[in-house]
Structures are given as structure tokens and as C-alpha cells.
Design an enzyme around this catalytic site. Structure first.
Site, short mmCIF file in Angstrom:
data_model
loop_
_atom_site.label_atom_id
_atom_site.label_comp_id
_atom_site.label_asym_id
_atom_site.label_seq_id
_atom_site.Cartn_x
_atom_site.Cartn_y
_atom_site.Cartn_z
CG ASP A 152 -6.87 2.45 -4.36
OD1 ASP A 152 -6.62 1.52 -5.16
OD2 ASP A 152 -6.34 3.58 -4.45
CD GLU A 158 -2.78 1.13 -0.32
OE1 GLU A 158 -2.23 1.65 -1.31
OE2 GLU A 158 -3.90 0.59 -0.40
#
Length: 499
Positions: A325, A249
Site C-alpha cells: 500500500d 499483506e
């Protein structure tokens, strides 16, 4: 998913017995058996050998998720591998293995999907924990729901047995935000995936692994997933790519530092084994040819020295083909993969690699061919006018010459490509159109469904996205007659031979 969606069954698997084995001796025994199997010529009785998840369990790091559309990953697993949804009537069909521990029953899919398109609607978890993968919802980076993979675009064989992988075009994605047993926080875990090492791009992000449960970017260290592709926005390796990296991430990492790792090489294996594993302030990347040889370690050491990655903050969702996401600009092909509880040893992973090699992944015979695409009605060849490499030029028929602008390659993933002055272009339904009369053009290959074609026994070539046929306009026979999409009629101007 439509109103035909049903409750997904929970599959029970008796792996507890394996956990009682003495771990060190069991790993050595499994490794010996897997190496012996790697030298075999292959057969139908796959259940006689341990599967990857049996090997992980023997090493004390059992699978908590096991996904495959090509084979069972436990020697005793006999449940469904995946589910397909038929486009014509939205009917559902579970596709299982040929027997316990066996290869996928591809014939069942072929029969169910004959004459129409099927989508892979569920990839079942074989671990018994119910961590099935279904259509990904929207997220912070992109709305949803995501596309589902067309079920027949990644044909392969395993020791001669036909099977299908999961072909991820941009926009395709699978997810499970409510999992059981998957690592959270800084807990240790491992994972591997078998991928097509020739199918990738620089979009974000072709991942398989641990992600956020909210479909949003919630900060550094909230993911731990295998990434494959050639994006260079964050980390990257040596050569032009693609590389196996870790999506942690807010960064694709090839090593301890954000950025370049010279020891993470470009890989180009047709079938690729990719592994990532992580523990408190320790993680590693390993990879190898899924058809032969051993694994190489591209990185093993401490967590990245940027903030937020030590300790990690993993959330325990599982994703395939997308970022945490829901970034969904990537492409790739997935055949099998697992996630484990605990940090697997190199010895255990080496045994898994030997098992994968013994599975005998290969391209399906007859799925690739190169030559002229000749129209039955005209006797003339599909042609790129003036050998132009400019995107968007409408294809035509022309007297056959054997030149490069009439030389087409049918790829294993369903594309028709032509190489013009060093540029490879794909046959494309212009603007992703599906209506009668849509122009058929050459365009840079992007993995879209409007660039995938299905060859049928009657000689028709059907666009996967549109369901319409490759058609010579007006049944013309003159040089320069344009080619388009049109409702399939069985007429000679819609029949072709490649070779």
C-alpha cells in the site's frame, strides 16, 4: 520522472533453449558448475558460467523478472542493468555490464555523475518480459511519487569489480503494476534477493516481490514478498532481529502462525541471501550468507492458518523498498533479485546460492574508515560538544584529543557516525535543511539523505541531499567554532581529512 523520460526498451533474452534441457540432469550439472565457480578466485569472464536465471530455467522455474544493479543475471545478457538521472541537467544514462553475463560498468556511472548527484531512475528487467522497476506512485498508506535512490550510496565490489547497489532510505520506493508472467492468485512462484544485512530498521516495509496492482491494501493474501527488518508488529523470529520474513499483506509472517517462529533466527550477514517461495498451501523461507556457505530453511510448510491466505490472492505487481500500500518507512540496500514462474526446488536454490557466493560480493576498499575528521584550515577536529548523546547538538571544531567524541566512522553507505556512551549517532543536516547556514548536528541514524556525505578528492565533504559543503563557520579556528552547511567554495575551512 521529468520530461526527459524515454520509452524503456524491451530486452529480448534467448532462455528458451535452456528450458529444453532435461530438468533433473541439468540442475545437477549447473550445481556442479556453480560449486566449482565458488572456489575460483574470480575473473572478468563471468559469461563462461551460468547466471542465476540460467540455473532457475534449468530447474524448470524460469525467471519472469530479474533485477540487478551489480551484474547480469543470465550468462548471455548484455543489455542495460539500470538507468541513472543526473541532477545537474536531468540527463539520462543507461548503465550496462562490462560484457555479456558480466559485472556492472561502474566507471560509466562515475564518469557520467562526476561533480553532481545521480538518482537510479530505472532498474531494468533482464528476463525479456519488460518488468522494469521505476519510481513508485503514491498509495493508500502514503502519497507519492516516492523518492529515487541516490546512485552512489551503496558501493561494493564483485570479485574485485566495482559496482553499486540500491540504497533505500525511508521514503524511497520502486514499483511496476503492469507486469508480464508474474504469479497471480494461488499460482506458484519463487524469489530471492541479495541485501545488506546490516542496513535495516523497524519501519514498514522493506520488501521485494509480489504486491497489489492498485497501490492499496486489498486484503489478506494479496501479496507475497521478501521482507527484511526488525519490526515486531506482526510476525517475528528469535533474538532481537533483523529477520527474513514474508509480507503476505496484513501480516509479516515468519511461519505458519501469525506471531513468533523460534526457527526464524536473527541474521547479521553483511551480504545476505534471502528467499521466499510459495505454492498452493505450501511456502518457505530460506536464507544464508551471500559470501560463503549454504542456505538454511527457516520455515517450510503450510500457509498461515489465518483467513485469506489459503488460497492466496496474489495480484502480480512488483515492489522494491515499500509495502503493497506504499508504506515507505523502511530502509535497506538491494543488490540483485529475481522472481520465478513455478516453485523452485531446494536443489535449484542451492545452486543459485553457490552462484551468488562465486560472484564475490565484498565491501569496496576505501569506503569505510575510522578516525578523527581534521579541518585543513584550522588543524582542529570535528567534535561533539561535551560528548553529549542528546540529539540535535551542533557539531564544532576543537583541539584534537583522540577522544570518542572526535572519533568518526565513514560507513560504506555514506554516513558519518560517532559512538557516545554506547549510543551511535549520525552527522546530520538539521531538519533536512539545504540552505546556507543549516546546522550540522548529531542525530539518531535514520537512513535519511540528510545523513549521507560524499567525500571528494579535493578534501570537501558534501551533503548528498543539499549539495552543500561541511563548513567551519566564518573560517574560524578557535575551539568551539560551530560547523554548518555552506555553498562549496574550495576554501580551506571546507576541506577535511579522515584518519
Amino acid at each position: 520522472m521529468s520530461g526527459n523520460r524515454r520509452t524503456i526498451p524491451r530486452v529480448i533474452h534467448p532462455s528458451a533453449v535452456l528450458r529444453r534441457l532435461a530438468r533433473a540432469g541439468a540442475v545437477l550439472a549447473v550445481l556442479a558448475g556453480a560449486l566449482a565457480g565458488a572456489t575460483a578466485t574470480g575473473g572478468v569472464a563471468q559469461a563462461a558460467s551460468p547466471g542465476p536465471c540460467d540455473i532457475y530455467a534449468s530447474g524448470g522455474t524460469p525467471c519472469v523478472a530479474a533485477h540487478s544493479t551489480t551484474r547480469a543475471l543470465y550468462s548471455t545478457y548484455s543489455g542495460p542493468l539500470y538507468q541513472v538521472t543526473r541532477a545537474s541537467d536531468k540527463a539520462l544514462r543507461d548503465i550496462g555490464a562490462l560484457g555479456a553475463g558480466g559485472y556492472a560498468d561502474a566507471a560509466a556511472q562515475d564518469a557520467f555523475c562526476a561533480g553532481t548527484t545521480c538518482l537510479i531512475s530505472v532498474i531494468y528487467d533482464q528476463s525479456g518480459r519488460g518488468n522494469h522497476l521505476t519510481q513508485a506512485p503514491g498509495g493508500g498508506a502514503a502519497p507519492g511519487p516516492d523518492d529515487l535512490a541516490v546512485a552512489n550510496l551503496a558501493p561494493v565490489t564483485l570479485n574485485g569489480h566495482k559496482a553499486y547497489g540500491v540504497y533505500v532510505a525511508p521514503g524511497t520506493g520502486y514499483r511496476n503494476n503492469r507486469t508480464s508472467g508474474v504469479a497471480t492468485g494461488d499460482q506458484p512462484e519463487g524469489m530471492y534477493a541479495i541485501l545488506d544485512g546490516t542496513h535495516y530498521n523497524g519501519g514498514c516495509c522493506f520488501d521485494y516481490g509480489n504486491a497489489e496492482t492498485s497501490n492499496n491494501d486489498t486484503g489478506n493474501g494479496h501479496m507475497e514478498a521478501i521482507y527484511f527488518g526488525n519490526i515486531k508488529v506482526w510476525g517475528y523470529g528469535s533474538g532481537p532481529g533483523p529477520w527474513v520474513m514474508a509480507d503476505l499483506e496484513n501480516g509479516l509472517f515468519s511461519g505458519v502462525n501469525p506471531g513468533y517462529n523460534a526457527n526464524d533466527p536473527t541474521v547479521s550477514h553483511r551480504f545476505l541471501t534471502a528467499m521466499v517461495k510459495g505454492a498452493p498451501n505450501q511456502w518457505a523461507i530460506r536464507a544464508g550468507d551471500a559470501r560463503s556457505g549454504s542456505l538454511s530453511t527457516f520455515y517450510s510448510g503450510p500457509r498461515p492458518n489465518a483467513s485469506g491466505y489459503n488460497p492466496m490472492h496474489k495480484e502480480g505487481a512488483i515492489i522494491l523498498g515499500i509495502g503493497g500500500d506504499n508504506s515507505k518507512g523502511a530502509r535497506g540496500t538491494f543488490y540483485e533479485g529475481v522472481m520465478t514462474s513455478g516453485y523452485p526446488s531446494d536443489t535449484t536454490e542451492n545452486a543459485v546460492q553457490a552462484n551468488v557466493v562465486a560472484a564475490g560480493y565484498a565491501e569496496q576498499p576505501g569506503t569505510t574508515a575510522t578516525g578523527a575528521l581534521r579541518g585543513a584550515g584550522s588543524g582542529k577536529c570535528l567534535d561533539v560538544p561535551n560528548s553529549s548523546a542528546t540529539p540535535g547538538v551542533q557539531s564544532q571544531i576543537h583541539s584534537c584529543s583522540g577522544a570518542a567524541n572526535q572519533t568518526w566512522t565513514r560507513t560504506a553507505d555514506g554516513r558519518l557516525t560517532v559512538n557516545l556512551s554506547g549510543t551511535t549517532l549520525c552527522l546530520d543536516a538539521y531538519g533536512a535543511g539545504t540552505a546556507d547556514g543549516t546546522k550540522v548536528v548529531t542525530w539518531p541514524c535514520n537512513g535519511g539523505a540528510n545523513q549521507q556525505w560524499r567525500f571528494n578528492a579535493d578534501g570537501s565533504v558534501v551533503g548528498v541531499q543539499s549539495g552543500r559543503c561541511l563548513d567551519v563557520s566564518g573560517a574560524g579556528t578557535a575551539d568551539g567554532t560551530p560547523v554548518q552547511l555552506w555553498t562549496c567554495s574550495g576554501a580551506s575551512n571546507q576541506r577535511w581529512t579522515l584518519g
